[in-house]
Design an enzyme around this catalytic site. Sequence first.
Site, PDB file in Angstrom:
ATOM      1  CE  LYS A 103       4.669  -1.928   5.149  1.00  0.00           C
ATOM      2  NZ  LYS A 103       4.339  -0.842   4.201  1.00  0.00           N
ATOM      3  N   GLY A 104       3.058   1.922   8.092  1.00  0.00           N
ATOM      4  CA  GLY A 104       1.743   2.254   8.637  1.00  0.00           C
ATOM      5  C   GLY A 104       1.323   3.683   8.405  1.00  0.00           C
ATOM      6  N   GLY A 105       2.135   4.410   7.624  1.00  0.00           N
ATOM      7  CA  GLY A 105       1.749   5.784   7.276  1.00  0.00           C
ATOM      8  C   GLY A 105       0.374   5.824   6.620  1.00  0.00           C
ATOM      9  CB  THR A 115      -0.900  -0.020   1.254  1.00  0.00           C
ATOM     10  OG1 THR A 115      -1.754  -1.172   1.180  1.00  0.00           O
ATOM     11  CG2 THR A 115      -1.772   1.226   1.355  1.00  0.00           C
ATOM     12  N   GLY A 116       0.412   2.296  -0.704  1.00  0.00           N
ATOM     13  CA  GLY A 116       1.130   3.579  -0.656  1.00  0.00           C
ATOM     14  C   GLY A 116       1.438   4.115  -2.036  1.00  0.00           C
ATOM     15  CD  GLU A 125       1.201  -1.735   4.602  1.00  0.00           C
ATOM     16  OE1 GLU A 125       1.094  -1.000   3.613  1.00  0.00           O
ATOM     17  OE2 GLU A 125       1.638  -1.326   5.692  1.00  0.00           O
ATOM     18  CB  ALA A 146       9.141   1.195   4.295  1.00  0.00           C
TER      19      ALA A 146
HETATM   20  C1  5RP Z   1       0.974   2.052   4.445  1.00  0.00           C
HETATM   21  C2  5RP Z   1       2.454   2.026   4.423  1.00  0.00           C
HETATM   22  C3  5RP Z   1       3.117   2.609   3.234  1.00  0.00           C
HETATM   23  O1  5RP Z   1       3.807   1.613   2.563  1.00  0.00           O
HETATM   24  C4  5RP Z   1       4.063   3.690   3.686  1.00  0.00           C
HETATM   25  O2  5RP Z   1       3.326   4.679   4.393  1.00  0.00           O
HETATM   26  C5  5RP Z   1       4.801   4.343   2.511  1.00  0.00           C
HETATM   27  O3  5RP Z   1       3.912   5.053   1.713  1.00  0.00           O
HETATM   28  P1  5RP Z   1       4.401   5.933   0.488  1.00  0.00           P
HETATM   29  O4  5RP Z   1       4.983   5.005  -0.527  1.00  0.00           O
HETATM   30  O5  5RP Z   1       3.145   6.632   0.020  1.00  0.00           O
HETATM   31  O6  5RP Z   1       5.432   6.928   0.991  1.00  0.00           O
HETATM   32  O7  5RP Z   1       3.119   1.511   5.301  1.00  0.00           O
HETATM   33  O8  5RP Z   1       0.463   1.518   5.631  1.00  0.00           O
END
Ligand code: 5RP
Length: 220
Positions: A91-93, A23-24, A100, A80
């Site tokens: 992770k978890g943004g 995700t992301g 995940e 990440a």
């Molecule tokens: C989601 C995540 C994402 O992988 C993480 O936040 C990175 O996101 P991005 O690629 O948009 O910077 O852990 O839960």
Amino acid sequence: MKRLAGEKATEHIENGMILGLGTGSTVEYTLKKLGELVKNGLKIKGIPTSMHTMRIAKDNNIPLTTLEDNPKIDLTIDGADEVDSDLNLIKGGGGALTREKIIAFNSRKVIIVIDETKVVKALGIDFPLPVEVLKYGYQSTKKTLEGFDCEVKLRTIVNEPFITDNTNYILDCDFDRITEPVQLEREINSTLGVVENGLFIDLVDEVIVGSKQGIKTLDK
Ligand code: 5RP
């Protein structure tokens, strides 16, 4: 930089693979490229780590399956928020950390795609650690987490609590720095009310970093 890393990861995908789809915004580039490969005849099945990723995968005509139907995943590609020199992660943004982590845990190989700003000397200095918690009693869980010497905030979106795909809350835990990630991951997960935390310890095989100079690869 995100596009470079996200697209590069697709070079590891082989015909017939079961793929964990992270995700992301970085992985979105992977998914778009994967959609093109599928259109050109690549046969794979993907297991999405979030409802958001499921929608993007469907938009790109990527065939999907579930962990129940395919418990052994060949390769997971995910993003990440922070990566340290041991390839441990925060992770978890995007709030998808629990699914995940389950997908990463069940994968033969995990590749992380990031831009160079995510590579850090120590976890937790710049990015708060997301912890998924049950809604029930979350204030009590928050108080317990504050005992780990961090500032804890309930994640909100337009003034309402952010709700995960598992219908839980996220508590973002702001540490000065995380000095003992292995221990902290275990201790937070033994806190009453915690579903899972965003520390990914020893789950990653390779990190593809998009930088201004091009692509770098970090591995163990
Ligand atoms: C989601 C995540 C994402 O992988 C993480 O936040 C990175 O996101 P991005 O690629 O948009 O910077 O852990 O839960």
